[in-house]
Design a protein around this motif. Structure first.
Motif: not given
Length: 102
Positions: A1-5, A37-39, A63-64
């Motif tokens: 979940s740290h990638l762009r998807q 952190v974006d997620n 996403p979270l």
């Protein structure tokens, strides 16, 4: 979940529950689970119909919330989950210019 998807890899092909069962059946007892952190701040999963294809119950979640569901699947199989803030921004890390270094 740290990638762009913005969701864990593999959820397009396998349900989170099946993923967790497979890991546990292989004898593992711990999973390092990266996130960005974006997620935490994103509200929509990009291309959710494809990135969550094997998990229709997760469609419409942030996403979270998807991350939380994946953690719940892992822990329900008795796996210890080490939550790892892999990088702050979604995407691949570790270049001299990505701003993720010390």
């Amino acid at each position: 979940s740290h990638l762009r998807q913005s969701v864990p890899n593999g959820l397009a092909a396998v349900s989170a529950r099946e993923f967790a069962k497979t890991i546990a059946s292989m004898g593992f007892n711990c999973v390092r689970f990266p996130f960005s952190v974006d997620n935490v701040f994103e509200t929509v999963v990009p291309n959710a119909s494809s990135t969550l294809a094997a998990n229709p119950d997760l469609l419409g979640r942030s996403p979270l919330e998807v991350f939380d569901a994946a953690v719940a699947a892992l822990t329900s199989e008795g796996l210890l989950v080490i939550v790892n803030n892999h990088n702050s921004a979604g995407g691949w890390c570790c270049s001299d210019s990505d701003g993720e270094g010390l």
